[in-house]
Design an enzyme around this catalytic site. Structure first.
Site, PDB file in Angstrom:
ATOM      1  N   VAL A 144      19.449   1.426 -45.544  1.00 44.99           N
ATOM      2  CA  VAL A 144      19.974   2.747 -45.870  1.00 44.99           C
ATOM      3  C   VAL A 144      21.192   2.954 -44.993  1.00 44.99           C
ATOM      4  O   VAL A 144      21.150   2.766 -43.772  1.00 44.99           O
ATOM      5  CB  VAL A 144      18.932   3.844 -45.620  1.00 44.99           C
ATOM      6  CG1 VAL A 144      19.545   5.215 -45.866  1.00 44.99           C
ATOM      7  CG2 VAL A 144      17.729   3.642 -46.534  1.00 44.99           C
ATOM      8  N   ASP A 158       2.186   6.577 -50.105  1.00 37.59           N
ATOM      9  CA  ASP A 158       2.523   6.216 -48.719  1.00 37.59           C
ATOM     10  C   ASP A 158       2.993   7.457 -47.978  1.00 37.59           C
ATOM     11  O   ASP A 158       4.017   7.449 -47.303  1.00 37.59           O
ATOM     12  CB  ASP A 158       3.601   5.137 -48.693  1.00 37.59           C
ATOM     13  CG  ASP A 158       3.749   4.502 -47.305  1.00 37.59           C
ATOM     14  OD1 ASP A 158       2.930   4.824 -46.421  1.00 37.59           O
ATOM     15  OD2 ASP A 158       4.685   3.706 -47.114  1.00 37.59           O
TER      16      ASP A 158
END
Length: 1089
Positions: A607, A818
């Site tokens: 990212v 998650d």
């Protein structure tokens, strides 16, 4: 002759005893020969008793008490015995029975047997015979008849019986009294003589409990004593109240015993007699007897016990086996030793003079008590082994004596060959074969040879190897303790032969064979074997590489969208993201994006911080976060990233998720452009601000930070943990401006670099005025202040916002899978945003993820049904939400601190183990965690209810501030919101409206129509949800019917888009939204389902 015969008969009876029938005498006779006689008051009378032996009289008055009674013996010539009883001045007291009996027939315990006559002495002044001292007490057994002895002096007197003034009917005999069954109480006899009434004193009737048989029990604590100890024996009589008990024991003559009586009435009557003999000696050995006799009946019972007293303690042992014992290998065998000892002995076993450990599983010892002083000790071999052979000793001892017994045990082991090898003698061609065998007894070794190698399968081809054969030498075996080695040497081997070694003992015969190859042939075989081994190594290496490549973890998006559910609720069908359409409106030109530093990097991608130009009208330059794959990404990972993009386009915008802003999918690698979160991930933020929280909450003790893996005293370590999350894949703190990696890309010259870009308008919450005492605290929660101070309200705010974001995902039938603090980012203003950050996390080296096949799972955050049944639902996300709460209120702690994810962990989860309350959580917050961790998914609260529960823990001003920020977000031209709407100005150019209200209606219609057309390519048929009644609609919050969606998702997987107004929202708020061109339903986007 007659006189001498009578004397002889009497002497014989006296010598032989009165019990013999042959000696039975006639009863004596009384003169006058009458049953009863009336004598005048104050007159005299005499009675004569005549018998064949000495006779005596029994009468109402004793001679000592009454001088008016005289008894004398008279002689006569008939050989009979005569005794005369004479009474002068007779009175009423002389009324009663007069009995004549033989002296030799009477004992202390037997009743008098003889002749009887009853004498009446009427007295007008005394109607009743005077009573004795005990006559007024009448003791009777329960429900038995009794006699009230109110006898009259005149047989003609009429008598009545009264009980408490009531006439009692009963049969009367003037010689005995009233006979009958009487209840307990006082009784009075009444008679009338010549007009005068006479009454007796009270007769008191008492009922005692008794039985027809005596129930007697004897108990001795022990029957064996040492000199000086105290002997205690008890006898107990049951269900009898009046019992006479006598003890007979060796020390009775010396009056050594002490007796005690204890009466126990509940639950039943029990008389306990205890005999205690202190400081016992050997003379106190013998029989101890107790004899009980009933007071109201002639019933007797007797018990006895033998007690022995020894000068000192003793030990005697008696083994049931010999001193030489043998067991077969793997046999189970017990060795029993009988022991007799007092006091209680200590018994131990030794093997080769070393004490056997009690907890051995192969050899066990056991002691059982069979009697008071008798014991049985067992040594048990379980599957005997060769090393169990040795000398075993049992030692029995107490404070006065000790005895031992030793035996030798041998384990018989069948013969076996341990090794059969050949040794070469160099180039000369000689070889020696060594055969090593073991067994007990030691085996003998014989050799055989087979010269025709092709016929060696036939036993007839084998011959015994003689020791005198030329060129062959057989050596004598070398014997060890349990092994033996034999050798045979060949001077030269010219051709292949076979040699057989035979080892035999009494239990078995075993053989092993070996081929001896000529030296030339051996070299050829060696080369062939080496080539074969190399080929096998190559093949195995290739297989291992293929397996490793296939097991290499692959990137996959954790989010799943439920399409349908089986009727039983155990099977879920998820939407295939690749089948979803991709709307080109999300496409963003690559030349409008400038990439900067790396915010996070993982095994599959990274990212990167970026700057987007022209993403929105109000903010032409915007700081963004860009997701991308690494250049080495496989096609499956590219497909997974595209699936993530399609899911995000269909979810729609929400304040508390990381919203999609755009994407670059053409002419290059796939870029997913999302919101930029100022503070990074929540775990990092909690760690960094832990000290500020502790300073604001000094009442919370600063415990060891073991759950964080930190040492509070080591500042360098703590700084490293906070600032170096880029290396392990966590989202880096976006406020940091240290030297980081950058992605080179085209940079536009006319604008400043990313560090000078103004903050996004949507990241800055709207300000509001102070309205209450709590406003200052609320302002710190949702403000644009750079202060990173952390308070308990901050933690509650994070908890609430995550619940709202998950409520939105649940309303879209989206399962996160998650949910954890590492996947929650914190934007400017402490706005929480949920994301899936697995792309930029090195999960292969992250301890929070456990390998399972080709994927890594966050087991500590997963619900039991997800771990064990691979079942993921919104309710399994609720479990993860509870773990997330634990992370928040432990200030970033790792769940289940100190526990490894292994079989013990799985067993604890199955058995219901749950984490304790974290230090900084209130009881209300911990109760939410416990509800989320319910083992039955359907009993867990939905995210809708969780939002309401947490909302009630927050100040009222906070709710209004949050709703205002959420409303501003949905009204803004944020790219995530704007791309889900149709530009009304472009869609309706040139159309004139009378007012803005008509324009808004047409705009809404166009938006709905365009939405339907965009989603028409992929519509999943799901059952509709019943609309919310209008009455209930006023009391609900403005949400996307997430409660209905979450609950119904368990059964149908459907969702609803009904608009529900919040409690604190007004109609004016909704009208204001309509004025700016937003449909109320746009606050919660319709699910693409």
């Amino acid at each position: 002759m007659g006189t001498s015969h009578q004397v002889f008969l009497v002497l014989s009876c006296l010598l032989t005893g009165p019990g013999l029938i042959s000696c039975q005498l006639l009863l004596p006779s009384i003169l006058p020969n009458e049953n009863e006689k009336i004598v005048q008051l104050n007159s005299s009378f005499s009675l004569r008793c005549v018998g064949e032996s000495e006779v005596s009289w029994q009468h109402p008055m004793s001679e000592e008490d009454d001088p008016n009674v005289e008894i004398r013996s008279e002689e006569n010539n008939s050989g009979l015995f005569v005794t005369v009883l004479e009474v002068v001045n007779a009175s009423a007291a002389h009324t009663g029975w007069y009995t004549c009996y033989y002296n030799h027939t009477q004992t202390d315990e037997s009743e008098i047997e003889g002749r009887h006559i009853y004498i009446y002495v009427p007295d007008p002044d005394m109607a009743f015979v005077p009573l004795g001292m005990t006559d007024s007490l009448v003791i009777v057994e329960e429900d038995d008849s009794a006699i009230i002895p109110c006898r009259t002096t005149d047989p003609e007197t009429q008598v009545t019986l009264h009980n408490n003034g009531r006439l009692v009917p009963a049969s009367y005999d003037s010689r005995q009294g009233f006979n009958g069954t009487f209840s307990v109480g006082p009784y009075i006899c009444e008679a009338t003589v010549k007009g005068r009434t006479f009454k007796t004193s009270e007769f008191n009737v008492y009922a005692l409990k008794a039985t027809s048989e005596l129930n007697l029990e004897m108990d001795a604590r022990q029957t064996v004593y040492k000199a000086g100890e105290t002997i205690v024996v008890t006898c107990a009589v049951f269900n009898n109240e009046v019992v006479d008990l006598q003890w007979t024991y060796p020390g009775e003559v010396r009056n050594k015993g002490i007796t005690m009586l204890e009466e126990i009435k509940l639950p039943s009557i029990k008389l306990v007699y205890t005999l205690t003999v202190p400081k016992a000696t050997v003379k106190d050995s013998g029989e101890y007897e107790c004899a009980a006799r009933q007071a109201t009946k002639e019933v007797k019972e007797m018990k006895r016990v033998t007690i022995s007293v020894h000068e000192k303690g003793f030990v005697e042992i008696e083994p049931t086996f010999g001193q030489l014992e043998a067991v077969n290998l793997h046999e189970v065998r017990e060795f029993v030793v009988e022991v007799q000892a007092y006091p209680t002995p200590r018994i131990s076993w030794l093997k080769d003079n070393l004490t056997l450990i009690e907890n051995l599983t192969e050899i066990t010892t056991d002691v059982q008590k069979s009697q008071e002083t008798r014991y049985q000790s067992k040594l048990k071999l379980i599957r005997a082994k060769e090393e169990d052979s040795g000398h075993y000793t049992i030692i029995v001892q107490n404070e006065d004596d000790v005895k031992s017994y030793t035996f030798e045990l041998s384990t018989l082991v069948p013969a076996s060959i341990l090794d059969l090898v050949d040794d070469h003698h160099g180039s000369g061609g000689g070889q020696t074969v060594r055969c090593t065998a073991e067994g007990t007894p030691l085996p003998e070794i014989d050799w055989m040879i087979c010269k025709h190698i092709k016929k060696c399968n036939n036993d007839t081809s084998w011959t015994v190897l003689a020791s005198n054969v030329s060129n062959i030498i057989t050596e004598l075996p070398r014997r060890g303790r349990s092994t033996v080695e034999g050798r045979v040497s060949f001077a030269k081997v010219e051709e292949t032969i076979a040699v057989r070694c035979l080892a035999k003992n009494n239990l078995s015969v075993v053989a092993r064979e070996l081929k001896l190859v000529a030296p030339t042939l051996r070299s050829e075989l060696t080369v062939a074997a080496a080539v074969l081994v190399l080929l096998v190594i190559v093949i195995v290496s290739l297989i291992v590489l293929v397996v490793i490549w296939k097991q290499k973890p692959r990137y996959e998006i954790r989010w799943r969208v439920i399409e349908s559910i089986s009727p039983d609720g155990h099977e879920y069908i998820y939407v295939d993201p690749m089948q979803l359409p991709y709307d080109s409106r999300w496409e963003f030109p690559r030349d409008g994006l400038v990439l900067g530093r790396i915010l996070g990097s993982g095994a599959f991608g990274k990212v990167v911080e970026g700057t987007a130009y022209g993403l929105s009208r109000s903010q032409p330059v915007m700081k963004v976060a860009v997701k991308m794959l690494k250049p080495t990404a496989r096609s499956s990972e590219k497909q997974a990233l595209m699936s993530e993009l399609k899911i995000m386009t269909h979810l729609g915008p929400h304040l508390n998720i990381v919203n999609l802003l755009g994407a670059c999918t053409k002419s290059g690698p796939i870029y997913i452009i999302t919101e930029y979160c100022f503070y990074g991930d929540l775990v990092n933020y909690l760690h960094k601000n832990r000290d500020s929280f502790m300073s604001q909450h000094p009442e919370k003790p600063k415990k060891d930070l073991d759950i964080f893996g930190l040492n509070p005293a080591d500042e360098s370590t703590r700084s490293y943990v906070i600032l170096s999350f880029e290396n392990n894949g966590d989202y880096m703190d976006m406020k940091q401006a240290d030297t980081t990696q950058y992605v080179p890309m085209l940079e536009r010259k006319e604008v400043s670099k990313y560090s000078d870009i103004q903050r996004s308008l949507y990241d800055r919450p709207a300000s509001y005025k102070k309205k209450s005492m709590l406003d200052s605290e609320v302002k710190n929660l949702l403000s644009d202040d750079d202060s990173e101070g952390l308070t308990l309200l901050d933690l509650l705010s994070f908890t609430y916002q995550v619940a709202r974001g998950m409520e939105f995902l649940a309303s879209k039938n989206c399962v996160h899978r998650d949910l954890a603090a590492r996947n929650v980012l914190l934007a400017q203003g402490k706005i929480v945003k949920i994301c899936d950050f697995g792309l930029a996390r090195d999960i292969m080296h992250d301890s929070n993820y456990v390998s399972k096949g080709s994927t890594f799972l966050p087991v500590k955050w997963m619900a039991p049904e997800s771990i064990f049944d691979n079942l993921y639902t919104t309710l399994s996300d609720v479990w993860s939400y509870g773990i997330l709460l634990w992370e928040i209120f432990s200030l970033g702690g790792t769940p289940y601190p100190g526990m490894m994810v292994d079989s013990t962990f799985y067993n604890k989860i199955k058995s219901g183990y749950r984490m304790a309350k974290p230090d900084h959580a209130t009881s209300e917050v911990y109760e939410i965690m416990v509800q989320c961790w319910n083992s039955e998914p359907e009993k867990r609260p939905s995210f809708y209810h969780l939002s309401e529960i947490v909302e009630n823990l927050l100040p009222g001003q906070y709710k209004k501030s949050y709703e205002k920020i959420h409303l501003d977000f949905l009204k803004s031209d944020h790219p995530a919101v704007a791309r889900m709407r149709v530009d009304s100005d472009n869609a309706y150019i040139g159309v004139t409206y009378k007012n803005e209200e008509d324009k808004l209606k047409d705009w809404e219609g166009g938006l709905d129509e365009q939405r339907l057309s965009a989603d028409s390519g992929y519509i999943i048929p799901l059952p509709d949800i019943d609309p919310v009644p209008e009455e209930e609609d006023l009391g609900k919050r403005n949400r996307h019917s997430s409660q209905t969606s979450e609950e119904s998702a368990i059964e149908t997987g459907s969702s609803s888009s009904t608009f529900i107004k919040r409690e604190d929202e007004t109609i004016e708020d909704i009208d204001m939204m309509d004025d700016i061109g937003i449909d109320s339903s746009d606050l919660v986007e319709d699910s693409f389902l």
